[in-house]
Design a protein around this motif. Structure first.
Motif: not given
Length: 100
Positions: A58-63, A67-70, A74-77
């Motif tokens: 998800v972080t690969v596609y989400y970008g 800092e908010e996206r990171y 991180f929370l999703i993973k």
């Protein structure tokens, strides 16, 4: 990689099922279902893997531009990746119920 894994899994499951059918006539009881239970348990483990795998990407596609996206990634993973263990435990304990 995922397509190769899926194809290999389907081929393995098909081969095991075919071998089970061939060997079934030599079994002492027609209702010997331990190998069938193990077969389905292994299939459910693969399904559990495919359920939790998208959260790893998800972080690969989400970008991670901000800092908010990171933080969201991180929370999703952090919440979804440990669910692999939960799925595995549910499958394992369900098998114990099937064999009783």
């Amino acid at each position: 990689v995922l397509v190769v894994l899926l194809i290999t899994t389907v081929m393995t499951c098909t081969k095991v099922y075919q071998q089970q059918k061939k060997v079934q006539r030599y079994m002492a009881k027609e209702s010997m279902s331990l190998s069938r239970t193990v077969f389905w348990q292994s299939c459910f483990y693969v399904v559990a893997f495919y359920i939790t795998l998208p959260s790893a990407f998800v972080t690969v596609y989400y970008g991670q531009e901000t800092e908010e996206r990171y933080t969201v990634g991180f929370l999703i993973k952090g919440l979804l990746l440990p669910s692999q263990g939960v799925w595995n435990a549910l499958i394992y304990f369900q098998r114990l119920r099937w064999t009783q």
